[in-house]
Motif scaffolding. Structure first.
Motif, PDB file in Angstrom:
ATOM      1  N   VAL A  38       0.832  -1.207   0.000  1.00 42.10           N
ATOM      2  CA  VAL A  38       0.000   0.000   0.000  1.00 42.10           C
ATOM      3  C   VAL A  38       0.867   1.258   0.000  1.00 42.10           C
ATOM      4  O   VAL A  38       0.594   2.230  -0.724  1.00 42.10           O
ATOM      5  N   MET A  39       1.939   1.252   0.789  1.00 40.63           N
ATOM      6  CA  MET A  39       2.828   2.418   0.830  1.00 40.63           C
ATOM      7  C   MET A  39       3.515   2.647  -0.507  1.00 40.63           C
ATOM      8  O   MET A  39       3.670   3.790  -0.949  1.00 40.63           O
ATOM      9  N   VAL A  40       3.903   1.557  -1.178  1.00 42.64           N
ATOM     10  CA  VAL A  40       4.535   1.703  -2.501  1.00 42.64           C
ATOM     11  C   VAL A  40       3.554   2.295  -3.505  1.00 42.64           C
ATOM     12  O   VAL A  40       3.909   3.173  -4.305  1.00 42.64           O
ATOM     13  N   LEU A  84       3.951  -6.758 -11.567  1.00 45.11           N
ATOM     14  CA  LEU A  84       4.429  -7.835 -12.435  1.00 45.11           C
ATOM     15  C   LEU A  84       5.933  -8.009 -12.348  1.00 45.11           C
ATOM     16  O   LEU A  84       6.440  -9.131 -12.450  1.00 45.11           O
ATOM     17  N   THR A  85       6.663  -6.918 -12.179  1.00 44.91           N
ATOM     18  CA  THR A  85       8.123  -7.009 -12.098  1.00 44.91           C
ATOM     19  C   THR A  85       8.629  -7.238 -10.679  1.00 44.91           C
ATOM     20  O   THR A  85       9.816  -7.514 -10.486  1.00 44.91           O
ATOM     21  N   GLY A  86       7.749  -7.122  -9.694  1.00 44.85           N
ATOM     22  CA  GLY A  86       8.186  -7.281  -8.312  1.00 44.85           C
ATOM     23  C   GLY A  86       7.489  -8.414  -7.598  1.00 44.85           C
ATOM     24  O   GLY A  86       8.050  -9.502  -7.410  1.00 44.85           O
ATOM     25  N   SER A  87       6.245  -8.200  -7.218  1.00 40.01           N
ATOM     26  CA  SER A  87       5.534  -9.163  -6.372  1.00 40.01           C
ATOM     27  C   SER A  87       5.319 -10.501  -7.052  1.00 40.01           C
ATOM     28  O   SER A  87       5.399 -11.553  -6.416  1.00 40.01           O
ATOM     29  N   PHE A  88       5.048 -10.492  -8.366  1.00 32.01           N
ATOM     30  CA  PHE A  88       4.699 -11.723  -9.053  1.00 32.01           C
ATOM     31  C   PHE A  88       5.891 -12.461  -9.650  1.00 32.01           C
ATOM     32  O   PHE A  88       5.724 -13.604 -10.093  1.00 32.01           O
ATOM     33  N   SER A  89       7.063 -11.868  -9.690  1.00 34.63           N
ATOM     34  CA  SER A  89       8.154 -12.510 -10.419  1.00 34.63           C
ATOM     35  C   SER A  89       9.471 -12.521  -9.652  1.00 34.63           C
ATOM     36  O   SER A  89       9.953 -13.585  -9.246  1.00 34.63           O
ATOM     37  N   GLN A 144      -2.139 -11.991  -0.173  1.00 35.52           N
ATOM     38  CA  GLN A 144      -1.537 -10.697  -0.476  1.00 35.52           C
ATOM     39  C   GLN A 144      -1.526 -10.410  -1.980  1.00 35.52           C
ATOM     40  O   GLN A 144      -1.846  -9.300  -2.425  1.00 35.52           O
ATOM     41  N   LEU A 145      -1.199 -11.420  -2.795  1.00 37.75           N
ATOM     42  CA  LEU A 145      -1.157 -11.215  -4.241  1.00 37.75           C
ATOM     43  C   LEU A 145      -2.561 -11.060  -4.820  1.00 37.75           C
ATOM     44  O   LEU A 145      -2.761 -10.314  -5.779  1.00 37.75           O
ATOM     45  N   THR A 146      -3.540 -11.764  -4.243  1.00 38.47           N
ATOM     46  CA  THR A 146      -4.915 -11.578  -4.703  1.00 38.47           C
ATOM     47  C   THR A 146      -5.398 -10.166  -4.403  1.00 38.47           C
ATOM     48  O   THR A 146      -6.055  -9.525  -5.246  1.00 38.47           O
ATOM     49  N   CYS A 147      -5.091  -9.660  -3.222  1.00 36.26           N
ATOM     50  CA  CYS A 147      -5.441  -8.269  -2.891  1.00 36.26           C
ATOM     51  C   CYS A 147      -4.741  -7.292  -3.826  1.00 36.26           C
ATOM     52  O   CYS A 147      -5.325  -6.278  -4.239  1.00 36.26           O
ATOM     53  N   SER A 148      -3.497  -7.584  -4.177  1.00 34.86           N
ATOM     54  CA  SER A 148      -2.756  -6.702  -5.085  1.00 34.86           C
ATOM     55  C   SER A 148      -3.384  -6.700  -6.478  1.00 34.86           C
ATOM     56  O   SER A 148      -3.423  -5.657  -7.149  1.00 34.86           O
ATOM     57  N   ALA A 149      -3.872  -7.865  -6.915  1.00 34.87           N
ATOM     58  CA  ALA A 149      -4.472  -7.941  -8.249  1.00 34.87           C
ATOM     59  C   ALA A 149      -5.760  -7.143  -8.343  1.00 34.87           C
ATOM     60  O   ALA A 149      -6.146  -6.712  -9.438  1.00 34.87           O
TER      61      ALA A 149
END
Length: 277
Positions: A38-40, A84-89, A144-149
């Motif tokens: 959230v901060m990012v 895509l470049t951070g959390s997912f990979s 966490q990733l589902t919330c991010s999506a």
């Protein structure tokens, strides 16, 4: 850094049961990483808002609204690139690389003799012992990733693109990759780990209320924007929708778990003690 702090700190809290430590690890990892995300996103939004000038609403309301929608579209695209470049990979590539690195970290002192030329067998076994199954960490990543999506659901997109569909598509692809990868990580490269109770699973099921309630909050957000509510009204409507969805989900889940418990007790096989050994 966050993962290492949690990994080193939670076992030192003095839990008697492993399932209690797993629950705390799951909650802390999920909440802390989600707050960091959230901060990012907020920092990215602040940087984008500082670029260019926005026409005063009183001068030209239509142009002002168009510029605001353009900023939201730009922020939505930046969020997609960020996730895509951070959390997912990248984070998971380093996580997978940690397993062979941990193996060679144990091989190196044995081969080089840094711990002595006559290293006891038991000490060598401990050095070569693989990591345990990090089930609380995997559970936290799922939520966490589902919330991010679902974050781009709160932002406007141009007609020719949809950031939410891109994020959800990446989430589906991530699930397929993780299914194949975790079969190797959990069943081939991790040591035998005991999970003797269902308490962690129960907490995770209740935590899934977060992404479900996030969808309800997104619907309330767009409803408040359609009604042109002030900021306080938007926040109140969104918080009400989020809390109501969480309460309804928790209520139905509790009833389902209690019903399952009754069914399990009714169909539980009774056998003598000697046969159970």
């Amino acid at each position: 850094l966050i993962a290492n702090v949690i990994w080193a700190g939670v076992p030192r809290l003095g839990f008697v049961r492993k399932d209690q430590a797993d629950i705390v690890t799951f909650i802390v990892r999920w909440v802390v990483v989600l707050l960091n995300t959230v901060m990012v996103v907020l920092i990215t939004g602040v940087k984008l808002s500082a670029i260019g000038t926005v026409t005063d609403k009183s001068v030209d309301p239509v142009l002002h609204q168009s510029e605001e929608l353009g900023r939201e579209a730009a922020l939505s695209k930046q969020i997609v690139v960020l996730f895509l470049t951070g959390s997912f990979s990248v984070s998971y590539i380093f996580f997978w690389l940690s397993y062979p690195l941990a193996y060679w970290q144990g091989i190196f002192p044995i081969r080089t003799g840094l711990l002595g030329q006559r290293l006891p067998v038991r000490v060598s076994e401990r050095l070569l012992e693989p990591m345990e199954i990090w089930l609380p960490w995997d559970y936290a990543s799922h939520i966490q990733l589902t919330c991010s999506a679902f974050v781009p659901l709160f932002l406007a997109d141009p007609p020719d693109s949809c950031s939410t569909s891109q994020m959800c598509g990446a989430l589906v692809l991530w699930c397929l990759v993780m299914y194949c990868a975790q079969r190797l990580v959990h069943l081939r490269f991790s040591k035998e780990t005991f999970f003797t109770t269902g308490r962690l699973d129960r907490v995770v099921l209740y935590a899934w209320a977060a992404p479900v309630s996030q969808l309800a909050m997104a619907a309330a957000w767009w409803l408040s924007r359609a009604w042109h509510l002030p900021l306080a009204g938007k926040l109140a409507l969104c918080c009400g929708a989020f809390c109501t969805s969480w309460a309804v989900y928790s209520c139905f889940l509790y009833r389902a778990l209690e019903h399952r418990k009754v069914i399990t007790m009714m169909h539980k096989k009774k056998e003598p003690y000697n046969q159970a050994l």
